[in-house]
Scaffold this motif. Structure first.
Motif, PDB file in Angstrom:
ATOM      1  N   SER A   5      31.582   9.884 -11.994  1.00 31.99           N
ATOM      2  CA  SER A   5      31.020   9.335 -13.238  1.00 31.99           C
ATOM      3  C   SER A   5      29.498   9.479 -13.255  1.00 31.99           C
ATOM      4  O   SER A   5      28.908   9.856 -14.276  1.00 31.99           O
ATOM      5  CB  SER A   5      31.410   7.869 -13.394  1.00 31.99           C
ATOM      6  OG  SER A   5      32.809   7.717 -13.466  1.00 31.99           O
ATOM      7  N   ILE A   6      28.861   9.188 -12.108  1.00 29.27           N
ATOM      8  CA  ILE A   6      27.406   9.328 -12.021  1.00 29.27           C
ATOM      9  C   ILE A   6      27.002  10.793 -12.167  1.00 29.27           C
ATOM     10  O   ILE A   6      26.030  11.126 -12.862  1.00 29.27           O
ATOM     11  CB  ILE A   6      26.891   8.746 -10.695  1.00 29.27           C
ATOM     12  CG1 ILE A   6      27.136   7.233 -10.650  1.00 29.27           C
ATOM     13  CG2 ILE A   6      25.411   9.047 -10.510  1.00 29.27           C
ATOM     14  CD1 ILE A   6      26.796   6.594  -9.321  1.00 29.27           C
ATOM     15  N   ARG A   7      27.762  11.694 -11.510  1.00 24.87           N
ATOM     16  CA  ARG A   7      27.467  13.125 -11.637  1.00 24.87           C
ATOM     17  C   ARG A   7      27.569  13.582 -13.091  1.00 24.87           C
ATOM     18  O   ARG A   7      26.695  14.310 -13.593  1.00 24.87           O
ATOM     19  CB  ARG A   7      28.437  13.924 -10.765  1.00 24.87           C
ATOM     20  CG  ARG A   7      28.204  13.788  -9.277  1.00 24.87           C
ATOM     21  CD  ARG A   7      29.311  14.479  -8.499  1.00 24.87           C
ATOM     22  NE  ARG A   7      29.084  14.438  -7.064  1.00 24.87           N
ATOM     23  CZ  ARG A   7      29.979  14.843  -6.160  1.00 24.87           C
ATOM     24  NH1 ARG A   7      31.162  15.308  -6.553  1.00 24.87           N
ATOM     25  NH2 ARG A   7      29.693  14.779  -4.866  1.00 24.87           N
ATOM     26  N   LEU A   8      28.643  13.185 -13.756  1.00 27.49           N
ATOM     27  CA  LEU A   8      28.841  13.574 -15.151  1.00 27.49           C
ATOM     28  C   LEU A   8      27.729  13.026 -16.038  1.00 27.49           C
ATOM     29  O   LEU A   8      27.218  13.720 -16.928  1.00 27.49           O
ATOM     30  CB  LEU A   8      30.204  13.072 -15.635  1.00 27.49           C
ATOM     31  CG  LEU A   8      30.585  13.433 -17.074  1.00 27.49           C
ATOM     32  CD1 LEU A   8      30.627  14.939 -17.253  1.00 27.49           C
ATOM     33  CD2 LEU A   8      31.928  12.802 -17.438  1.00 27.49           C
ATOM     34  N   ALA A   9      27.326  11.766 -15.776  1.00 21.78           N
ATOM     35  CA  ALA A   9      26.252  11.168 -16.564  1.00 21.78           C
ATOM     36  C   ALA A   9      24.943  11.932 -16.375  1.00 21.78           C
ATOM     37  O   ALA A   9      24.189  12.155 -17.337  1.00 21.78           O
ATOM     38  CB  ALA A   9      26.073   9.700 -16.167  1.00 21.78           C
ATOM     39  N   LEU A  10      24.655  12.359 -15.140  1.00 20.71           N
ATOM     40  CA  LEU A  10      23.441  13.133 -14.875  1.00 20.71           C
ATOM     41  C   LEU A  10      23.460  14.472 -15.597  1.00 20.71           C
ATOM     42  O   LEU A  10      22.439  14.905 -16.165  1.00 20.71           O
ATOM     43  CB  LEU A  10      23.271  13.337 -13.367  1.00 20.71           C
ATOM     44  CG  LEU A  10      22.898  12.096 -12.543  1.00 20.71           C
ATOM     45  CD1 LEU A  10      22.919  12.425 -11.055  1.00 20.71           C
ATOM     46  CD2 LEU A  10      21.526  11.577 -12.958  1.00 20.71           C
ATOM     47  N   VAL A  12      25.200  15.240 -18.341  1.00 20.52           N
ATOM     48  CA  VAL A  12      25.071  14.985 -19.783  1.00 20.52           C
ATOM     49  C   VAL A  12      23.624  14.654 -20.140  1.00 20.52           C
ATOM     50  O   VAL A  12      23.083  15.139 -21.152  1.00 20.52           O
ATOM     51  CB  VAL A  12      26.026  13.847 -20.209  1.00 20.52           C
ATOM     52  CG1 VAL A  12      25.732  13.420 -21.642  1.00 20.52           C
ATOM     53  CG2 VAL A  12      27.480  14.287 -20.070  1.00 20.52           C
ATOM     54  N   LEU A  13      22.958  13.836 -19.313  1.00 17.98           N
ATOM     55  CA  LEU A  13      21.566  13.472 -19.558  1.00 17.98           C
ATOM     56  C   LEU A  13      20.666  14.696 -19.512  1.00 17.98           C
ATOM     57  O   LEU A  13      19.784  14.879 -20.359  1.00 17.98           O
ATOM     58  CB  LEU A  13      21.124  12.430 -18.527  1.00 17.98           C
ATOM     59  CG  LEU A  13      19.668  11.963 -18.615  1.00 17.98           C
ATOM     60  CD1 LEU A  13      19.414  11.258 -19.950  1.00 17.98           C
ATOM     61  CD2 LEU A  13      19.339  11.038 -17.447  1.00 17.98           C
ATOM     62  N   TRP A  14      20.907  15.542 -18.504  1.00 12.78           N
ATOM     63  CA  TRP A  14      20.095  16.750 -18.358  1.00 12.78           C
ATOM     64  C   TRP A  14      20.279  17.692 -19.540  1.00 12.78           C
ATOM     65  O   TRP A  14      19.319  18.152 -20.156  1.00 12.78           O
ATOM     66  CB  TRP A  14      20.460  17.447 -17.037  1.00 12.78           C
ATOM     67  CG  TRP A  14      19.899  18.824 -16.912  1.00 12.78           C
ATOM     68  CD1 TRP A  14      18.602  19.216 -17.088  1.00 12.78           C
ATOM     69  CD2 TRP A  14      20.627  20.013 -16.595  1.00 12.78           C
ATOM     70  NE1 TRP A  14      18.473  20.568 -16.891  1.00 12.78           N
ATOM     71  CE2 TRP A  14      19.698  21.078 -16.582  1.00 12.78           C
ATOM     72  CE3 TRP A  14      21.956  20.264 -16.299  1.00 12.78           C
ATOM     73  CZ2 TRP A  14      20.089  22.382 -16.313  1.00 12.78           C
ATOM     74  CZ3 TRP A  14      22.337  21.577 -16.020  1.00 12.78           C
ATOM     75  CH2 TRP A  14      21.417  22.612 -16.022  1.00 12.78           C
ATOM     76  N   LEU A  15      21.549  17.993 -19.899  1.00 15.13           N
ATOM     77  CA  LEU A  15      21.813  18.909 -21.005  1.00 15.13           C
ATOM     78  C   LEU A  15      21.337  18.330 -22.334  1.00 15.13           C
ATOM     79  O   LEU A  15      20.793  19.059 -23.181  1.00 15.13           O
ATOM     80  CB  LEU A  15      23.312  19.227 -21.076  1.00 15.13           C
ATOM     81  CG  LEU A  15      23.892  20.021 -19.898  1.00 15.13           C
ATOM     82  CD1 LEU A  15      25.395  20.213 -20.063  1.00 15.13           C
ATOM     83  CD2 LEU A  15      23.194  21.363 -19.755  1.00 15.13           C
ATOM     84  N   GLY A  16      21.539  17.026 -22.517  1.00 11.05           N
ATOM     85  CA  GLY A  16      21.097  16.407 -23.762  1.00 11.05           C
ATOM     86  C   GLY A  16      19.588  16.449 -23.928  1.00 11.05           C
ATOM     87  O   GLY A  16      19.069  16.758 -25.014  1.00 11.05           O
ATOM     88  N   SER A  17      18.861  16.148 -22.846  1.00  9.44           N
ATOM     89  CA  SER A  17      17.395  16.185 -22.918  1.00  9.44           C
ATOM     90  C   SER A  17      16.897  17.606 -23.145  1.00  9.44           C
ATOM     91  O   SER A  17      15.920  17.827 -23.879  1.00  9.44           O
ATOM     92  CB  SER A  17      16.795  15.610 -21.632  1.00  9.44           C
ATOM     93  OG  SER A  17      17.202  16.367 -20.502  1.00  9.44           O
ATOM     94  N   TRP A  18      17.565  18.579 -22.547  1.00  5.89           N
ATOM     95  CA  TRP A  18      17.203  19.987 -22.754  1.00  5.89           C
ATOM     96  C   TRP A  18      17.434  20.380 -24.225  1.00  5.89           C
ATOM     97  O   TRP A  18      16.580  21.018 -24.842  1.00  5.89           O
ATOM     98  CB  TRP A  18      18.028  20.845 -21.811  1.00  5.89           C
ATOM     99  CG  TRP A  18      17.757  22.316 -21.879  1.00  5.89           C
ATOM    100  CD1 TRP A  18      16.768  22.951 -22.570  1.00  5.89           C
ATOM    101  CD2 TRP A  18      18.506  23.344 -21.225  1.00  5.89           C
ATOM    102  NE1 TRP A  18      16.847  24.311 -22.395  1.00  5.89           N
ATOM    103  CE2 TRP A  18      17.914  24.574 -21.572  1.00  5.89           C
ATOM    104  CE3 TRP A  18      19.621  23.328 -20.386  1.00  5.89           C
ATOM    105  CZ2 TRP A  18      18.416  25.787 -21.100  1.00  5.89           C
ATOM    106  CZ3 TRP A  18      20.107  24.536 -19.913  1.00  5.89           C
ATOM    107  CH2 TRP A  18      19.509  25.761 -20.265  1.00  5.89           C
ATOM    108  N   GLU A  19      18.591  20.001 -24.766  1.00  3.19           N
ATOM    109  CA  GLU A  19      18.915  20.347 -26.152  1.00  3.19           C
ATOM    110  C   GLU A  19      17.908  19.724 -27.116  1.00  3.19           C
ATOM    111  O   GLU A  19      17.402  20.403 -28.032  1.00  3.19           O
ATOM    112  CB  GLU A  19      20.332  19.865 -26.476  1.00  3.19           C
ATOM    113  CG  GLU A  19      20.813  20.204 -27.873  1.00  3.19           C
ATOM    114  CD  GLU A  19      21.202  21.654 -28.041  1.00  3.19           C
ATOM    115  OE1 GLU A  19      21.197  22.131 -29.199  1.00  3.19           O
ATOM    116  OE2 GLU A  19      21.513  22.307 -27.025  1.00  3.19           O
ATOM    117  N   VAL A  20      17.601  18.459 -26.922  1.00  2.00           N
ATOM    118  CA  VAL A  20      16.660  17.778 -27.818  1.00  2.00           C
ATOM    119  C   VAL A  20      15.264  18.375 -27.681  1.00  2.00           C
ATOM    120  O   VAL A  20      14.564  18.608 -28.686  1.00  2.00           O
ATOM    121  CB  VAL A  20      16.642  16.266 -27.511  1.00  2.00           C
ATOM    122  CG1 VAL A  20      15.519  15.570 -28.277  1.00  2.00           C
ATOM    123  CG2 VAL A  20      17.984  15.639 -27.849  1.00  2.00           C
ATOM    124  N   SER A  21      14.836  18.640 -26.438  1.00  2.71           N
ATOM    125  CA  SER A  21      13.495  19.202 -26.221  1.00  2.71           C
ATOM    126  C   SER A  21      13.359  20.574 -26.871  1.00  2.71           C
ATOM    127  O   SER A  21      12.339  20.880 -27.493  1.00  2.71           O
ATOM    128  CB  SER A  21      13.211  19.295 -24.720  1.00  2.71           C
ATOM    129  OG  SER A  21      13.242  18.017 -24.115  1.00  2.71           O
TER     130      SER A  21
END
Length: 259
Positions: A5-10, A12-21
């Motif tokens: 769960s922690i791995r998946l959250a990391l 998702v956080l990484w890809l989401g921040s990349w997409e938004v940036s």
């Protein structure tokens, strides 16, 4: 479940921040974004690449890496154990091996293209060199770390040199050798891709190089993802092989405590 769960959250956080940036702050032409990379992967696997079928490119790179991995690992194990058990041979060959290991691999890749052409042979040679040294030094050290008392007792009981080698030295060095194989296949893939960058007519390295020359950052990331997935699958297979070959070893104290 907690770890995954922690791995998946990391992720998702990484890809989401990349997409938004890439959407609001940084230039996606240079940095691309996850949605573009995903679309490029979909296009490659559904419609093919500019160089042909993606499966053909993967097959070529995988064949080059696998051939270089097998040949380099065999040569590294044999020479590593041989020199590890012979102090005279190791003293004679040491400066030559260190000199060969110091040569930059990219230079060797360029030479191999000149010698063997643009086909698979030059990429196999590059992968071979990278794998050989990774396995050789571990096999050499594993052969040197064999318990001397165990070897002496076997000789007292009448074991020949060959019997000592096959029943004591090789099993004792197996853990060292298998440890090197985990990184060796990654080196084999690097060798194949570097060789394809230097000069090739097919392969994932050529696909990434063409994406670079056309400023297709999404294509570069997509090629990296495909290579990473292949490396992870190979790592899983090597781990399964290691567990099977080392079933005879008792579990470590730390593993027993965890159980």
């Amino acid at each position: 479940m907690k770890i995954w769960s922690i791995r998946l959250a990391l992720v998702v956080l990484w890809l989401g921040s990349w997409e938004v940036s890439a959407t609001y702050w940084i230039d996606p032409f240079f940095y691309s974004k996850p949605s573009s990379v995903w679309q490029r992967l979909v296009d490659w696997f559904s419609s093919g690449t500019s160089q042909g079928s993606i499966w053909e490119q993967m097959s070529v790179t995988l064949q080059e890496a696998a051939a270089g991995f097998v040949l380099g690992a065999l040569a590294g194990v044999v020479l590593g154990i041989l020199l590890g058990r012979s102090h005279l041979l190791s003293d004679i060959c040491a400066p030559f091996i260190k000199a060969a290991n110091a040569v930059p691999r990219i230079v060797l890749a360029a030479l191999f293209v000149l010698w063997f052409g643009l086909g698979m042979s030059s990429k196999i040679a590059t992968a071979f060199v990278l794998v050989f040294f990774a396995v050789f030094f571990n096999a050499f050290q594993g052969a040197r770390e064999v318990d001397r008392n165990l070897v002496n007792n076997a000789r007292i009981l009448g074991a020949s040199r060959f019997q000592v080698l096959t029943t004591i030295v090789v099993p004792s060095a197996t853990s060292w050798i298998l440890a090197s194989l985990h990184s060796a296949f990654g080196f084999a893939l690097i060798g194949a891709v570097v060789g394809e960058f230097t000069g090739a007519d097919r392969g994932l390295g050529l696909l990434i190089d063409r994406s670079r020359s056309t400023f297709d950052s999404a294509g570069i990331y997509a090629g990296m993802i495909v290579i990473t997935v292949i490396a992870l699958l190979a790592e899983w297979l090597i781990t399964a092989l290691e567990k099977r070959l080392l079933k005879w070893r008792p579990p470590a104290a730390s593993a027993e405590a965890q159980i």
